[in-house]
Design an enzyme around this catalytic site. Structure first.
Site, PDB file in Angstrom:
ATOM      1  N   CYS A 131      10.497  34.428   4.681  1.00  0.00           N
ATOM      2  CA  CYS A 131      10.133  35.810   4.382  1.00  0.00           C
ATOM      3  C   CYS A 131       9.397  36.484   5.536  1.00  0.00           C
ATOM      4  O   CYS A 131       9.673  37.646   5.878  1.00  0.00           O
ATOM      5  CB  CYS A 131       9.287  35.873   3.109  1.00  0.00           C
ATOM      6  SG  CYS A 131       7.976  34.641   3.024  1.00  0.00           S
ATOM      7  N   HIS A 243       3.843  40.853   2.277  1.00  0.00           N
ATOM      8  CA  HIS A 243       3.245  40.204   3.441  1.00  0.00           C
ATOM      9  C   HIS A 243       2.958  41.244   4.526  1.00  0.00           C
ATOM     10  O   HIS A 243       3.717  42.211   4.700  1.00  0.00           O
ATOM     11  CB  HIS A 243       4.197  39.166   4.033  1.00  0.00           C
ATOM     12  CG  HIS A 243       4.426  37.970   3.168  1.00  0.00           C
ATOM     13  ND1 HIS A 243       3.703  37.694   2.038  1.00  0.00           N
ATOM     14  CD2 HIS A 243       5.330  36.948   3.311  1.00  0.00           C
ATOM     15  CE1 HIS A 243       4.143  36.553   1.508  1.00  0.00           C
ATOM     16  NE2 HIS A 243       5.132  36.091   2.251  1.00  0.00           N
TER      17      HIS A 243
END
Length: 342
Positions: A131, A243
């Site tokens: 990711c 994130h």
């Protein structure tokens, strides 16, 4: 006519997002199958706003006649079922780490290296990157095209959803416990995550880096350019979804802030929010549920000859996992499997 699509790990955070995104983007399906463990078999899960799927057992499922498999059920599970599903004729888009560095398996971010999808025929498997790697290389690609990147230094601020539902539950329970004067219980993370940050994601390696940090290095090289040097420090933070990354980039030639901003604004899958004022940047709270990668705080790095520093934020469950997998499947269906579905 559409494709028969199976989602493995359908009851997990990423599996649910895969089903949602397939429906949102109106992926051409003739049938969607939700697969999970025996424990989850028989339960129901949503597909879009109106449809409900009955979860079926992965162990008992026959993949013959399945066109595409989107998988996010853990590396050990993928290692066991993916080769069998591929042998049955399905093409697997795998979100785990197991196949990423296999030289016969393409590692793909559609905005960066869609041409690599053509290599799927070697094993009928395509790997979805980590990711944190995905959102970083989406932002690096348009810059690398205009002024070659030589080195990247990145510090990540990764949400607990990257550790699955258990990570999200632990943050919630620990936070509630702090306010109730209860001792925080640790089951998923090595230290308390509530009101804390943990500079440790995945296992430690012999050189002192964690495997998460190693992934960012080797995956960036495989996806974007083997000559780019990458060093990462990966940190878990008490954020539920999305994130963030502070990224320092060194280029081989001069590049201005204006050129960077223009290249990013014209690139697919990127939104630039870069105002040098209060609230003139994006935070993880604001991008949860968004598809694009967001870039802010673009500025010159005065400590190196050709340096740029910026802030990158993305929803790790969507672009960092489920959306990227569905986008790979879209290219696969449009450019490689079209005749099969006709």
């Amino acid at each position: 006519m559409g494709y028969r699509v199976a989602v493995v790990g359908a009851t997990g955070n990423v599996g649910r997002e895969m089903l949602q995104i397939l429906a949102e983007r109106q992926f051409p399906v003739s049938e969607v199958i939700a697969l999970a463990s025996d424990r989850s078999a028989g339960s129901e899960i949503s597909f879009g706003e109106d449809d409900v799927l009955k979860v079926r057992s992965l162990d008992k499922f026959d993949f013959k006649g399945t066109d595409i498999v989107l998988s996010s059920a853990g590396a050990k599970i993928s290692a066991a079922f993916a080769p069998k599903a591929a042998a049955a004729g399905a093409v697997i888009v795998d979100n785990t780490s197991h196949f990423r560095m296999d030289p016969d398996v393409p590692l793909v971010v559609p905005e960066v290296n869609p041409q690599a999808i053509a290599g799927y025929t070697k094993k009928n498997i395509i790997a979805n990157p980590n990711c944190s790697t995905i959102q970083m290389v989406v932002a690096l690609k348009p810059l690398h095209d205009i002024a070659k990147i030589s080195r990247v230094v990145v510090s990540t601020y990764q949400s607990v959803s990257g550790a699955g539902k258990e990570g999200m539950d632990e943050l919630f329970n620990q936070t509630r416990g702090v306010y109730m004067n209860q001792s925080p219980e640790r089951t998923k993370f090595t230290k308390q995550i509530a009101f804390n940050v943990i500079p440790h994601i995945d296992v430690f390696m012999q050189d002192g880096f964690t495997k998460e940090e190693w992934k960012m290095t080797v995956e960036t090289k495989k996806i974007l350019d083997p000559n780019i040097n990458v060093v990462a420090t990966c940190v878990r933070v008490p954020v539920f979804i999305a994130h963030s990354e502070a990224v320092n980039i060194e280029f081989e030639s001069e590049i201005s802030v204006e050129q960077v901003r223009a290249a990013l604004r014209s690139a697919k899958g990127i939104t630039v929010v870069d105002h040098r004022a209060d609230e003139g940047y994006v935070t993880p709270l604001e991008v949860a549920g968004e598809d694009n990668v967001f870039v802010s705080r673009i500025r010159k790095d005065p400590t190196v000859k050709h340096g740029i520093t910026m802030w990158i934020v993305g929803d790790n469950l969507r672009k960092g996992a489920a959306l990227n997998a569905v986008q790979i499947a879209e290219v696969l269906a449009q450019d490689y499997l079209k005749q099969k579905a006709a």
